[in-house]
Design a protein around this motif. Structure first.
Motif, PDB file in Angstrom:
ATOM      1  N   SER A 165       0.814  -1.194   0.069  1.00  0.00           N
ATOM      2  CA  SER A 165      -0.112  -0.233  -0.073  1.00  0.00           C
ATOM      3  C   SER A 165       0.833   1.334   0.097  1.00  0.00           C
ATOM      4  O   SER A 165       0.301   2.341  -0.138  1.00  0.00           O
ATOM      5  CB  SER A 165      -0.860   0.097   1.159  1.00  0.00           C
ATOM      6  OG  SER A 165      -0.102  -0.042   2.370  1.00  0.00           O
ATOM      7  N   GLY A 166       2.006   1.141   0.045  1.00  0.00           N
ATOM      8  CA  GLY A 166       3.118   2.146   0.144  1.00  0.00           C
ATOM      9  C   GLY A 166       3.319   2.828  -1.153  1.00  0.00           C
ATOM     10  O   GLY A 166       2.699   2.274  -2.055  1.00  0.00           O
ATOM     11  N   GLY A 167       4.299   3.835  -1.231  1.00  0.00           N
ATOM     12  CA  GLY A 167       4.482   4.568  -2.439  1.00  0.00           C
ATOM     13  C   GLY A 167       5.279   3.575  -3.661  1.00  0.00           C
ATOM     14  O   GLY A 167       4.733   3.338  -4.668  1.00  0.00           O
ATOM     15  N   CYS A 285      18.627  -3.561  -3.641  1.00  0.00           N
ATOM     16  CA  CYS A 285      18.242  -2.392  -4.667  1.00  0.00           C
ATOM     17  C   CYS A 285      18.493  -0.874  -4.179  1.00  0.00           C
ATOM     18  O   CYS A 285      17.935  -0.657  -3.000  1.00  0.00           O
ATOM     19  CB  CYS A 285      16.633  -2.492  -5.181  1.00  0.00           C
ATOM     20  SG  CYS A 285      16.094  -1.116  -5.881  1.00  0.00           S
TER      21      CYS A 285
HETATM   22  N1  NAP Z   1      16.318   1.367  -2.156  1.00  0.00           N
HETATM   23  C1  NAP Z   1      15.748   2.336  -2.827  1.00  0.00           C
HETATM   24  O1  NAP Z   1      16.271   2.824  -3.820  1.00  0.00           O
HETATM   25  C2  NAP Z   1      14.538   3.270  -2.319  1.00  0.00           C
HETATM   26  C3  NAP Z   1      13.728   3.784  -3.130  1.00  0.00           C
HETATM   27  C4  NAP Z   1      12.618   4.413  -2.673  1.00  0.00           C
HETATM   28  C5  NAP Z   1      12.180   4.255  -1.254  1.00  0.00           C
HETATM   29  N2  NAP Z   1      13.008   3.326  -0.566  1.00  0.00           N
HETATM   30  C6  NAP Z   1      12.558   3.121   0.880  1.00  0.00           C
HETATM   31  O2  NAP Z   1      11.400   2.182   0.772  1.00  0.00           O
HETATM   32  C7  NAP Z   1      10.756   2.237   2.154  1.00  0.00           C
HETATM   33  C8  NAP Z   1       9.314   2.415   1.462  1.00  0.00           C
HETATM   34  O3  NAP Z   1       9.222   3.548   0.858  1.00  0.00           O
HETATM   35  P1  NAP Z   1       7.754   4.177   0.495  1.00  0.00           P
HETATM   36  O4  NAP Z   1       8.018   5.717  -0.012  1.00  0.00           O
HETATM   37  O5  NAP Z   1       6.940   3.152  -0.303  1.00  0.00           O
HETATM   38  O6  NAP Z   1       7.163   4.357   2.055  1.00  0.00           O
HETATM   39  P2  NAP Z   1       5.567   4.317   2.394  1.00  0.00           P
HETATM   40  O7  NAP Z   1       4.846   5.027   1.270  1.00  0.00           O
HETATM   41  O8  NAP Z   1       5.476   5.053   3.726  1.00  0.00           O
HETATM   42  O9  NAP Z   1       5.166   2.938   2.588  1.00  0.00           O
HETATM   43  C9  NAP Z   1       5.574   2.146   3.392  1.00  0.00           C
HETATM   44  C10 NAP Z   1       4.511   0.976   3.567  1.00  0.00           C
HETATM   45  O10 NAP Z   1       5.074   0.197   4.315  1.00  0.00           O
HETATM   46  C11 NAP Z   1       3.894  -0.599   5.026  1.00  0.00           C
HETATM   47  N3  NAP Z   1       4.382  -1.318   6.037  1.00  0.00           N
HETATM   48  C12 NAP Z   1       4.731  -0.733   7.393  1.00  0.00           C
HETATM   49  N4  NAP Z   1       5.064  -1.827   8.245  1.00  0.00           N
HETATM   50  C13 NAP Z   1       5.044  -3.012   7.717  1.00  0.00           C
HETATM   51  C14 NAP Z   1       5.076  -4.289   7.894  1.00  0.00           C
HETATM   52  N5  NAP Z   1       5.640  -4.825   9.140  1.00  0.00           N
HETATM   53  N6  NAP Z   1       5.163  -5.239   6.943  1.00  0.00           N
HETATM   54  C15 NAP Z   1       4.675  -4.750   5.491  1.00  0.00           C
HETATM   55  N7  NAP Z   1       4.538  -3.548   5.419  1.00  0.00           N
HETATM   56  C16 NAP Z   1       4.466  -2.782   6.254  1.00  0.00           C
HETATM   57  C17 NAP Z   1       2.939   0.280   5.341  1.00  0.00           C
HETATM   58  O11 NAP Z   1       1.600  -0.268   4.873  1.00  0.00           O
HETATM   59  P3  NAP Z   1       0.057   0.012   5.778  1.00  0.00           P
HETATM   60  O12 NAP Z   1       0.049   1.390   5.832  1.00  0.00           O
HETATM   61  O13 NAP Z   1      -0.823  -0.331   4.823  1.00  0.00           O
HETATM   62  O14 NAP Z   1       0.514  -0.681   7.178  1.00  0.00           O
HETATM   63  C18 NAP Z   1       3.163   1.473   4.266  1.00  0.00           C
HETATM   64  O15 NAP Z   1       2.465   1.628   3.417  1.00  0.00           O
HETATM   65  C19 NAP Z   1      11.399   3.379   2.800  1.00  0.00           C
HETATM   66  O16 NAP Z   1      12.088   2.879   3.733  1.00  0.00           O
HETATM   67  C20 NAP Z   1      12.179   4.252   1.748  1.00  0.00           C
HETATM   68  O17 NAP Z   1      13.160   5.014   2.372  1.00  0.00           O
HETATM   69  C21 NAP Z   1      14.102   2.730  -0.918  1.00  0.00           C
END
Ligand code: NAP
Length: 350
Positions: A165-167, A285
């Motif tokens: 559900s996240g970005g 990644c």
């Molecule tokens: N490696 C890269 O190049 C890269 C690039 C972009 C982002 N990132 C990282 O990726 C992560 C996610 O980014 P985002 O922008 O998608 O964040 P986001 O929009 O805040 O989404 C994170 C999602 O994680 C879910 N979540 C929380 N705890 C969880 C658990 N225990 N098990 C499964 N899902 C869980 C939440 O879902 P619910 O609200 O439905 O509970 C939330 O929707 C961040 O740490 C960001 O820094 C890395």
């Protein structure tokens, strides 16, 4: 030819690591661009969860303070200074007034004016709304990297998306749907299950269900890929769900506040060690590094994503649009989890 006048504007600067109040709206002077660079006026900048981590000094690819956050933007070219080494395919379309999108490997998007290398600037397709386009680069390039670079999925493959559900999770789900994949996705937010079902993702509520039990019961032969942003116990559970030859791709780690960098480094080392086991693969990644290392990959992927957005195939979920001037308030609201979906900051120029 570039103009010679300096451009005066503002940018958000994180002066010392900490809460949103450590960000200052600071006057900037942007000089004429150096060869191979374009000077741009920012119209819209996406806010990502990573910006908040970097502001706190808790991010693996951390910038030193002072720095300006923001990985993604849409801007209008003010002027461009050609360089003998430029790839003409990258720079032919950088006439003044051209709208471009970019992912910035070292952040800096929360600004009114910037000088950026020409290779980072990808022209916007005609008619694409700059606000919508600004929500595309980071999440969707990450999704392309996970699906294509690391997991190398093929039509009909099955995968598990953590945090669907996240970005990033939603971007993977939509691109996975377009690619004809079978998908499971963990989420807990209200309404997430219905939203994921629209992408063809089977939802698993990670708060009330054990995702390993649910997915292994439904897919006894295993899945081809698992995308994880949590780390810890999730890594072993995700790995056990893999079919022979499958890949676990890790793209973030949930660490302890204040120790995120160390926890991420430990998690990344564990993922590398797991890759020594035969039969299945693990990968890390890191999109900011990947786009810096392979400009063609970055430009081709972003061009494709913007075209999919223009034709309506991708519809990034934009929770709110706020003036760039309010970025510190937006960080505060995101920390209180007041938004679901991307917030896009806009400037007076938009
Ligand atoms: N490696 C890269 O190049 C890269 C690039 C972009 C982002 N990132 C990282 O990726 C992560 C996610 O980014 P985002 O922008 O998608 O964040 P986001 O929009 O805040 O989404 C994170 C999602 O994680 C879910 N979540 C929380 N705890 C969880 C658990 N225990 N098990 C499964 N899902 C869980 C939440 O879902 P619910 O609200 O439905 O509970 C939330 O929707 C961040 O740490 C960001 O820094 C890395």
């Amino acid at each position: 030819m570039p103009g010679t006048r300096d451009l005066h504007g503002h940018a958000w600067v994180v002066e010392t690591f900490g809460g949103p109040d450590t960000m200052r709206w600071t006057a900037t002077v942007t000089p004429a661009p150096a060869p191979g660079h374009a000077r741009v006026r920012v119209l819209a900048a996406g806010v990502g969860f990573t910006d908040l981590m970097a502001r706190q000094g808790d991010y693996l690819l951390q910038r030193k303070a002072p720095f300006t956050p923001g990985y993604e933007l849409v801007a209008e070219v003010v002027d461009y200074a050609p360089s003998a080494g430029d790839d003409p395919r990258d720079t032919a379309a950088l006439a003044p007034g051209t709208l471009v999108a970019a992912a910035l490997p070292k952040m800096a998007a929360y600004a009114e004016y910037l000088n950026l290398p020409a290779w980072q600037l990808v022209p916007l397709p005609e008619g694409l709304d700059p606000v919508v386009a600004a929500a595309v680069p980071l999440d969707h390039l990450t999704a392309v990297s996970l699906l294509e670079t690391h997991a190398r999925v093929r039509r009909g493959d099955t995968l598990l998306i953590q945090g669907a559900s996240g970005g990033v999770g939603r971007a993977v789900a939509r691109l996975g749907q377009l690619a004809g994949l079978r998908m499971y996705g963990t989420a807990s937010a209200p309404g997430a299950a219905e939203q994921l079902a629209r992408y063809g993702v089977t939802p698993v509520d990670y708060r009330t269900q054990d995702f390993e039990k649910v997915v292994s019961a439904a897919e006894p032969g295993g899945v081809q890929a698992v995308f994880d942003h949590i780390g810890g116990a999730n890594l072993g559970k995700g790995y056990r769900l893999l079919a022979p030859g499958g890949t676990l791709v890790s793209y973030a780690f949930t660490g302890r506040p204040g120790r995120m960098m160390r926890d991420t480094a430990v998690g990344a080392a564990r993922v590398k060690l797991m890759n020594l086991r035969p039969g299945r693969r693990t990968a890390l990644c890191m999109v900011p590094n990947e786009l810096k290392a392979d400009h063609s990959w970055y430009r081709d992927a972003l061009t494709r994503l913007l075209a999919l957005t223009r034709d309506g195939s991708l519809r990034p979920a934009i929770a709110a649009t706020r003036p760039l001037r309010e970025a510190a308030d937006v960080h505060q609201a995101l920390e209180r989890r007041e938004f679901t979906g991307k917030v896009v900051l806009t400037t007076a120029g938009h």
